[in-house]
Design an enzyme around this catalytic site. Structure first.
Site, short mmCIF file in Angstrom:
data_model
loop_
_atom_site.label_atom_id
_atom_site.label_comp_id
_atom_site.label_asym_id
_atom_site.label_seq_id
_atom_site.Cartn_x
_atom_site.Cartn_y
_atom_site.Cartn_z
N GLU A 173 -6.84 13.56 -2.36
CA GLU A 173 -7.33 14.79 -3.00
C GLU A 173 -6.44 15.22 -4.17
O GLU A 173 -6.05 16.39 -4.27
CB GLU A 173 -7.47 15.90 -1.97
CG GLU A 173 -8.52 15.60 -0.90
CD GLU A 173 -8.78 16.75 0.05
OE1 GLU A 173 -8.07 17.78 -0.03
OE2 GLU A 173 -9.69 16.62 0.89
N GLU A 292 -13.39 11.44 4.51
CA GLU A 292 -13.27 12.71 5.23
C GLU A 292 -14.64 13.36 5.26
O GLU A 292 -15.20 13.70 4.22
CB GLU A 292 -12.26 13.67 4.57
CG GLU A 292 -10.81 13.27 4.74
CD GLU A 292 -9.84 14.36 4.30
OE1 GLU A 292 -10.19 15.56 4.44
OE2 GLU A 292 -8.75 14.01 3.82
#
Length: 499
Positions: A173, A292
């Site tokens: 991320e 995710e």
């Protein structure tokens, strides 16, 4: 009763299922590791401190790959802290989640645990506070046979043979301002390109995953993916996707419609990957790692009250209800419907932290979402048929033309089986479904498994672990090569057929 039709043709294929699409995720976060998969001194643990009850449930899920060690944690991770004699490992403040990490459980322990869990490893490298050199050193420690500084360090730490980890995430991320060392798309794309290039010089057999957007709603979504791939397209193998869904508004029809949002998200990222490929006249195709995904919102209020700098707090411990299991089932169907491009995916996470498995000092139990995950992992392997669904639709608060029926068909030609996964999203009506299976001559219904409950908010607990459990149904039959069935209102279904 509403009616719907599933249309398949054995010669119209979406793609072969990569078993890694049923992966999961363990981060040094909350009680995922400590008290989750690892608890020294517990009567429930083995000689290495691994929870035996957790291992049994993980093996029941048949998890093929587990991403580790993060997640946000990895952007401050010094992997060297996590190896060697435990008494010499430093305790450090862990900035991502505001806790103290004592490093009693580290890289080598995770490798040993993964072997006992019968799973492979998707290892993440720190591209936040560190860079290509540290990633190369970690790869040398894990995969080099011996005769070098870091491979000999691994041997000295009790692992004579290489860990042989072949799947590597290039950070986590990195578009997020919450991330330690977060970067612009250009900065990250260049770093990812050089990290992957250097790592593949050491081990050409590895595959690498570049970070996509942290979620679909990031203001840089789309531009981020395009810019990153413009820098590293020829050097990486996958682009990651992350997305979580919640029902804080207590709007169940809209909550269940999120599988449509997930489907649109995947299609959008595929389009961006292919646009960069076209621009570069690329010969290879970038596939996706949805590493995710899950429902996550139940624990938000409790987490805001946590005091910082504790150890293994009860953090991100969503207690999943029945409607969460319906959406998880639909999201698994969505991943399979994109099996031609989604080759890896990780339900985040595996134990205690937004997880299908929960533990206490006295045992472990299955949350509601455990069941669609388990059945799809076991029986969703084979080739996905291009599954067309004709069903009534509805509009919700955030989505239009949402099908009441989510479904996908997986054909295992080797075993002569056909498995239909289906979710009826209607809260009021059963759904009468038909499917022409005359191409699958001789196939008969083996079992029809249903997960449903009258209470959309029903949960499983240690005291009542079977509040929400699957049951067998007699609603499916084949007559003249045509399948007919009834899917109960708000239900997840698996229909298995075989010769």
């Amino acid at each position: 009763m509403k009616k719907a039709q599933i249309i398949i043709d054995k010669y119209f294929l979406t793609g072969k299922v990569d078993k890694r699409i049923f992966g999961s995720f363990i981060e040094q976060l909350g009680r995922a590791v400590y008290q989750g998969i690892y608890q020294e001194g517990s009567p429930l643990s083995d000689e290495q401190g691994f929870r035996r009850d957790t291992l049994e449930l993980v093996r029941e899920l048949q998890v093929p790959i587990v991403r580790y060690p993060g997640g946000n944690f990895v952007s401050g991770f010094k992997w060297e802290d996590s190896v060697g004699p435990k008494e010499l490992r430093p305790a450090r403040p862990e900035l991502a989640w505001g806790v103290i990490e004592n490093n009693h459980f580290g890289l080598d322990e995770f490798v040993d645990w993964a072997k006992k869990a019968d799973t492979d490893i998707m290892m993440a490298v720190n591209l936040g506070t560190r860079g290509p050199e540290e990633a190369r050193n970690l790869l040398e420690y894990c995969n080099f046979k011996g005769g070098t500084y870091y491979s000999d360090m691994r041997k000295a730490n009790g692992h004579a043979e290489p860990h042989n980890i072949k799947t590597w995430c290039l950070g986590n991320e990195m578009d997020g301002p919450w991330q330690m060392g977060h970067k612009t798309a250009y900065e990250y794309g260049r770093t990812a390109a050089e990290t992957s290039r250097i790592m593949k010089m050491l081990d050409p057999e590895i595959e690498t995953v570049a970070c996509g957007s942290s979620n679909l709603m990031m203001p840089t979504f789309g531009d981020w993916e395009y810019t990153v791939l413009d820098e590293c397209y020829d050097l990486v193998d996958y682009m990651s996707l992350h997305q979580y869904y919640g029902n804080a508004a207590d709007d169940t029809p809209d909550f269940l419609a999120n599988s449509k949002g997930m489907d649109d998200f995947i299609s959008g990222v595929v389009s961006i990957c292919d646009a960069v490929r076209a621009k570069k006249h690329g010969k290879k195709r970038i596939n996706l790692s949805f590493d995710e995904w899950n429902v996550w919102y139940h624990s938000n209020a409790a987490d805001e009250k946590l005091e910082k700098w504790g150890q293994a707090p009860h953090q991100l411990e969503d207690i999943y209800n029945f409607e969460d299991a319906l959406l998880v089932g639909s999201m698994l169907i969505t991943l399979l419907r994109h099996a031609d491009r989604v080759k890896m995916a990780c339900l985040a996470q595996l134990v205690n932290v937004i997880a299908p498995i929960m533990t206490s000092d006295t045992g472990a139990w299955r949350q509601t979402i455990f069941y669609p995950y388990m059945y799809t992992s076991i029986f969703g392997r084979g080739t996905v048929l291009n599954t067309q669904v004709l069903a009534p639709v509805y509009d919700s608060r955030n989505y239009c033309d949402v099908s009441y029926l989510d479904s996908v068909c997986v054909w295992n030609e080797e075993k002569d089986t056909l498995t239909i996964f289906a979710v009826n999203k209607s809260l009021e009506e059963d759904l009468e479904v038909s499917c022409d299976l005359r191409q699958f001559e001789g196939y008969q219904v083996q079992e029809h498994i249903v997960l449903t409950n009258d209470d959309m908010k029903a949960v499983n607990t240690e005291a009542d672990p079977e509040k929400v459990v699957p049951v067998k149904s007699a609603a499916s039959r084949i007559d003249g090569g045509k399948l007919s069935t009834v899917l109960g209102k708000h239900s997840w279904n698996m229909i298995r057929l075989a010769k």
